[in-house]
Design an enzyme around this catalytic site. Sequence first.
Site, PDB file in Angstrom:
ATOM      1  N   GLY A 131       0.947  -1.260  -0.010  1.00 55.92           N
ATOM      2  CA  GLY A 131       0.059  -0.013   0.023  1.00 55.92           C
ATOM      3  C   GLY A 131       0.878   1.179  -0.180  1.00 55.92           C
ATOM      4  O   GLY A 131       1.141   1.612  -1.137  1.00 55.92           O
ATOM      5  N   TRP A 158      -8.086  -2.727  -3.508  1.00 54.40           N
ATOM      6  CA  TRP A 158      -8.549  -1.639  -2.871  1.00 54.40           C
ATOM      7  C   TRP A 158      -8.617  -0.693  -4.244  1.00 54.40           C
ATOM      8  O   TRP A 158      -8.329   0.553  -4.453  1.00 54.40           O
ATOM      9  CB  TRP A 158      -7.506  -0.501  -1.862  1.00 54.40           C
ATOM     10  CG  TRP A 158      -7.840  -1.586  -0.714  1.00 54.40           C
ATOM     11  CD1 TRP A 158      -6.920  -2.356  -0.193  1.00 54.40           C
ATOM     12  CD2 TRP A 158      -8.808  -1.538   0.152  1.00 54.40           C
ATOM     13  NE1 TRP A 158      -7.382  -2.807   0.974  1.00 54.40           N
ATOM     14  CE2 TRP A 158      -8.771  -2.242   1.301  1.00 54.40           C
ATOM     15  CE3 TRP A 158     -10.164  -0.830   0.010  1.00 54.40           C
ATOM     16  CZ2 TRP A 158      -9.662  -2.364   2.396  1.00 54.40           C
ATOM     17  CZ3 TRP A 158     -11.075  -1.186   1.224  1.00 54.40           C
ATOM     18  CH2 TRP A 158     -10.762  -1.809   2.310  1.00 54.40           C
ATOM     19  N   ILE A 159      -9.305  -1.222  -5.305  1.00 56.72           N
ATOM     20  CA  ILE A 159      -9.353  -0.384  -6.500  1.00 56.72           C
ATOM     21  C   ILE A 159     -10.719   0.284  -6.795  1.00 56.72           C
ATOM     22  O   ILE A 159     -11.950  -0.208  -6.805  1.00 56.72           O
ATOM     23  CB  ILE A 159      -9.474  -1.391  -7.990  1.00 56.72           C
ATOM     24  CG1 ILE A 159      -8.083  -2.171  -7.680  1.00 56.72           C
ATOM     25  CG2 ILE A 159      -9.367  -0.445  -9.159  1.00 56.72           C
ATOM     26  CD1 ILE A 159      -6.628  -1.506  -7.618  1.00 56.72           C
ATOM     27  N   ARG A 245      -3.819  14.077  -4.993  1.00 56.05           N
ATOM     28  CA  ARG A 245      -3.872  14.578  -3.545  1.00 56.05           C
ATOM     29  C   ARG A 245      -4.618  15.646  -3.429  1.00 56.05           C
ATOM     30  O   ARG A 245      -5.207  16.197  -2.419  1.00 56.05           O
ATOM     31  CB  ARG A 245      -2.619  14.407  -3.005  1.00 56.05           C
ATOM     32  CG  ARG A 245      -2.166  13.035  -2.789  1.00 56.05           C
ATOM     33  CD  ARG A 245      -0.514  12.844  -2.560  1.00 56.05           C
ATOM     34  NE  ARG A 245      -0.483  11.362  -2.363  1.00 56.05           N
ATOM     35  CZ  ARG A 245       0.997  10.992  -2.346  1.00 56.05           C
ATOM     36  NH1 ARG A 245       1.722  11.752  -2.807  1.00 56.05           N
ATOM     37  NH2 ARG A 245       0.987   9.519  -2.365  1.00 56.05           N
ATOM     38  N   GLY A 345     -24.778  16.582  19.465  1.00 53.63           N
ATOM     39  CA  GLY A 345     -25.229  15.576  20.584  1.00 53.63           C
ATOM     40  C   GLY A 345     -25.861  14.307  19.910  1.00 53.63           C
ATOM     41  O   GLY A 345     -25.247  13.795  18.926  1.00 53.63           O
ATOM     42  N   GLY A 346     -26.817  13.785  20.656  1.00 51.61           N
ATOM     43  CA  GLY A 346     -27.565  12.483  20.288  1.00 51.61           C
ATOM     44  C   GLY A 346     -28.004  12.569  18.736  1.00 51.61           C
ATOM     45  O   GLY A 346     -27.892  11.764  17.950  1.00 51.61           O
ATOM     46  N   GLU A 369      -4.965   7.563  -1.312  1.00 51.53           N
ATOM     47  CA  GLU A 369      -4.083   8.336  -1.990  1.00 51.53           C
ATOM     48  C   GLU A 369      -2.613   9.032  -1.369  1.00 51.53           C
ATOM     49  O   GLU A 369      -2.272   9.922  -1.302  1.00 51.53           O
ATOM     50  CB  GLU A 369      -4.803   9.511  -2.786  1.00 51.53           C
ATOM     51  CG  GLU A 369      -5.662   8.963  -3.812  1.00 51.53           C
ATOM     52  CD  GLU A 369      -6.269   9.921  -4.851  1.00 51.53           C
ATOM     53  OE1 GLU A 369      -5.466  10.633  -5.195  1.00 51.53           O
ATOM     54  OE2 GLU A 369      -7.367   9.897  -5.478  1.00 51.53           O
ATOM     55  N   GLU A 373       0.604   9.736   7.245  1.00 57.62           N
ATOM     56  CA  GLU A 373       1.881   9.319   7.364  1.00 57.62           C
ATOM     57  C   GLU A 373       2.680   9.506   6.255  1.00 57.62           C
ATOM     58  O   GLU A 373       3.968  10.045   6.479  1.00 57.62           O
ATOM     59  CB  GLU A 373       2.159   7.862   8.073  1.00 57.62           C
ATOM     60  CG  GLU A 373       1.707   7.777   9.495  1.00 57.62           C
ATOM     61  CD  GLU A 373       0.005   7.649   9.583  1.00 57.62           C
ATOM     62  OE1 GLU A 373      -0.668   7.549   8.753  1.00 57.62           O
ATOM     63  OE2 GLU A 373      -0.509   7.906  10.771  1.00 57.62           O
TER      64      GLU A 373
HETATM   65  N1  CAA Z   1       6.896  12.800  -9.033  1.00 61.83           N
HETATM   66  C1  CAA Z   1       7.696  12.482  -9.804  1.00 61.83           C
HETATM   67  N2  CAA Z   1       8.574  11.297  -9.389  1.00 61.83           N
HETATM   68  C2  CAA Z   1       8.522  11.100  -8.172  1.00 61.83           C
HETATM   69  C3  CAA Z   1       7.809  11.586  -7.131  1.00 61.83           C
HETATM   70  C4  CAA Z   1       6.702  12.508  -7.786  1.00 61.83           C
HETATM   71  N3  CAA Z   1       5.844  12.981  -6.981  1.00 61.83           N
HETATM   72  N4  CAA Z   1       7.990  11.042  -5.964  1.00 61.83           N
HETATM   73  C5  CAA Z   1       8.985  10.246  -6.218  1.00 61.83           C
HETATM   74  N5  CAA Z   1       9.505  10.262  -7.528  1.00 61.83           N
HETATM   75  C6  CAA Z   1      10.716   9.368  -7.970  1.00 61.83           C
HETATM   76  C7  CAA Z   1      11.957   9.842  -7.217  1.00 61.83           C
HETATM   77  O1  CAA Z   1      12.559  11.038  -7.732  1.00 61.83           O
HETATM   78  C8  CAA Z   1      12.885   8.634  -7.438  1.00 61.83           C
HETATM   79  O2  CAA Z   1      13.320   8.658  -8.755  1.00 61.83           O
HETATM   80  P1  CAA Z   1      15.056   8.572  -8.944  1.00 61.83           P
HETATM   81  O3  CAA Z   1      15.263   7.309  -8.324  1.00 61.83           O
HETATM   82  O4  CAA Z   1      15.235   8.775 -10.541  1.00 61.83           O
HETATM   83  O5  CAA Z   1      15.697   9.556  -8.039  1.00 61.83           O
HETATM   84  C9  CAA Z   1      11.835   7.520  -7.658  1.00 61.83           C
HETATM   85  O6  CAA Z   1      10.562   8.181  -7.953  1.00 61.83           O
HETATM   86  C10 CAA Z   1      11.515   6.822  -6.313  1.00 61.83           C
HETATM   87  O7  CAA Z   1      11.226   7.626  -5.296  1.00 61.83           O
HETATM   88  P2  CAA Z   1      11.619   7.221  -3.638  1.00 61.83           P
HETATM   89  O8  CAA Z   1      12.822   6.671  -3.639  1.00 61.83           O
HETATM   90  O9  CAA Z   1      11.069   8.440  -3.106  1.00 61.83           O
HETATM   91  O10 CAA Z   1      10.202   6.093  -3.504  1.00 61.83           O
HETATM   92  P3  CAA Z   1       9.915   5.150  -2.130  1.00 61.83           P
HETATM   93  O11 CAA Z   1       9.928   4.151  -2.527  1.00 61.83           O
HETATM   94  O12 CAA Z   1      10.638   5.760  -1.004  1.00 61.83           O
HETATM   95  O13 CAA Z   1       8.568   6.000  -1.911  1.00 61.83           O
HETATM   96  C11 CAA Z   1       6.644   7.343  -1.377  1.00 61.83           C
HETATM   97  C12 CAA Z   1       7.999   6.964  -1.951  1.00 61.83           C
HETATM   98  C13 CAA Z   1       6.399   8.867  -1.203  1.00 61.83           C
HETATM   99  C14 CAA Z   1       6.537   6.352   0.155  1.00 61.83           C
HETATM  100  C15 CAA Z   1       5.848   6.390  -2.229  1.00 61.83           C
HETATM  101  O14 CAA Z   1       5.969   5.038  -2.210  1.00 61.83           O
HETATM  102  C16 CAA Z   1       4.143   6.822  -1.916  1.00 61.83           C
HETATM  103  O15 CAA Z   1       3.781   8.108  -2.245  1.00 61.83           O
HETATM  104  N6  CAA Z   1       3.451   6.038  -1.434  1.00 61.83           N
HETATM  105  C17 CAA Z   1       1.942   6.193  -1.190  1.00 61.83           C
HETATM  106  C18 CAA Z   1       1.377   5.397  -2.188  1.00 61.83           C
HETATM  107  C19 CAA Z   1       0.012   5.848  -2.250  1.00 61.83           C
HETATM  108  O16 CAA Z   1      -0.309   7.119  -2.495  1.00 61.83           O
HETATM  109  N7  CAA Z   1      -1.020   5.152  -2.432  1.00 61.83           N
HETATM  110  C20 CAA Z   1      -2.259   5.364  -3.094  1.00 61.83           C
HETATM  111  C21 CAA Z   1      -2.947   4.176  -3.747  1.00 61.83           C
HETATM  112  S1  CAA Z   1      -3.776   4.904  -5.121  1.00 61.83           S
HETATM  113  C22 CAA Z   1      -5.389   5.331  -4.086  1.00 61.83           C
HETATM  114  O17 CAA Z   1      -5.717   5.462  -3.017  1.00 61.83           O
HETATM  115  C23 CAA Z   1      -6.534   5.539  -5.289  1.00 61.83           C
HETATM  116  C24 CAA Z   1      -7.913   5.482  -4.493  1.00 61.83           C
HETATM  117  O18 CAA Z   1      -8.276   4.306  -4.467  1.00 61.83           O
HETATM  118  C25 CAA Z   1      -8.673   6.760  -4.726  1.00 61.83           C
END
Ligand code: CAA
Length: 387
Positions: A131, A158-159, A245, A345-346, A369, A373
Amino acid sequence: MDFRFTEEQLMIQDVARRIAAERIAPIAADFDRSGEFPLETIKVLGENGLMGIEVPHEYGGAGLDSIAYVLAMVEIAAADCAHSTIMSVNNTLYCNGLLKFGTEAQKHKYVTPIATGQAIGAFALTEPQSGSDASAMRIRAVRSPDGSYYAVNGKKSWITSGPVARYIMLFAMTDPSKGAKGISAFMVDTEREGFHRGKTEPKLGIRASATCEIEFTDYRIPAEDLIGAEGDGFKISMGVLDAGRIGIAAQAVGLSRAAYDAALAYSRDRKAFGQSIGSFQMIQAKIADMKCRLDAAHLLTLRAAFAKQQSATTGARFSTEASVAKLYASESAMFITHQAVQIHGGMGYSKEMPLERYFRDAKITEIYEGTSEIQRLVIARNETGLR
Ligand code: CAA
């Protein structure tokens, strides 16, 4: 800074407000109870340009900007959070992503039916075991020896809109040895063989927005439905989520406004100890705190939309603005809906009023999204430059 909206932005806000009041608000409680997908009103939103607000006219959209999108989302979410969830996935995760990264042919084929409300789209990133750590996905897409298609096997969970989506933007591993750089993005037509939908999730809130697991068994994606290049998928998903977001922040603002307006009216009408409860300082403090959070969340969301618009010309990322808006607006929605239940309230706890629904619906904005955290992690990494 110019705080005035353009005529076009006000026009789409007005269209959204009218549909929200006439069509959505009257059915929201029933659809929350039944958990049925509100197909008819979703079509109405599409027919009125609200499923492709930022999509150019040539692909069937309203041709407006990100501020217009925020204004419209706030109105729909204030009437029903579930409708705004479906609207947000169609507009940002799906259409916005394809417009930014898709080819001309992909845009015509896949954006137009969604932007015009003829079909519903979805975004498939999450898996049962991945996730927040999105790049830990296991689903595989293997290129055929002649390069003409990819064979996909695996699950996504979770689609949002999964049970009804015709087209899905899918992220899958094309080269697991490369980690995040081995992820690619594809377009999926759910009417092809090898695509299966799991059971619809029973949820705490946004119950009319259908969510399910999906599974692929030897599902074939034609090579021309790869989005961008192989290995671009993770960055595409992150860029799309930055835009998404802002939509969730707008949703949280709309929901908060509905709860705040209800609490304000109740604090004037409800009498206790011979006077309106709104004249008691303890209620006044709640009203003041709710109002400050509501306005701040709204302004941060508009700032994020403005940053996204600027990025179209500068190319600069707007991740921090989007995460700040999403984090603040979603936590404010929890605070405001909680206070609104308390003021009632209630009656706030009763299913005869919408307050308990607002309270249940608010929780998801802190989760999907990117959890709160993850938003804090994105903001702090961007601010400090440290990982
Ligand atoms: N835009 C473009 N590139 C990006 C970026 C952004 N916002 N964020 C990161 N990148 C790039 C980085 O620059 C990096 O590239 P390089 O290796 O070339 O430098 C690459 O992506 C990897 O980045 P990180 O090392 O920062 O990646 P990470 O594994 O540490 O993860 C994270 C970063 C922010 C934790 C990310 O995994 C994240 O956002 N997780 C949450 C996922 C999420 O939001 N899921 C929601 C599911 S969809 C949903 O909810 C839809 C729905 O049902 C409504």
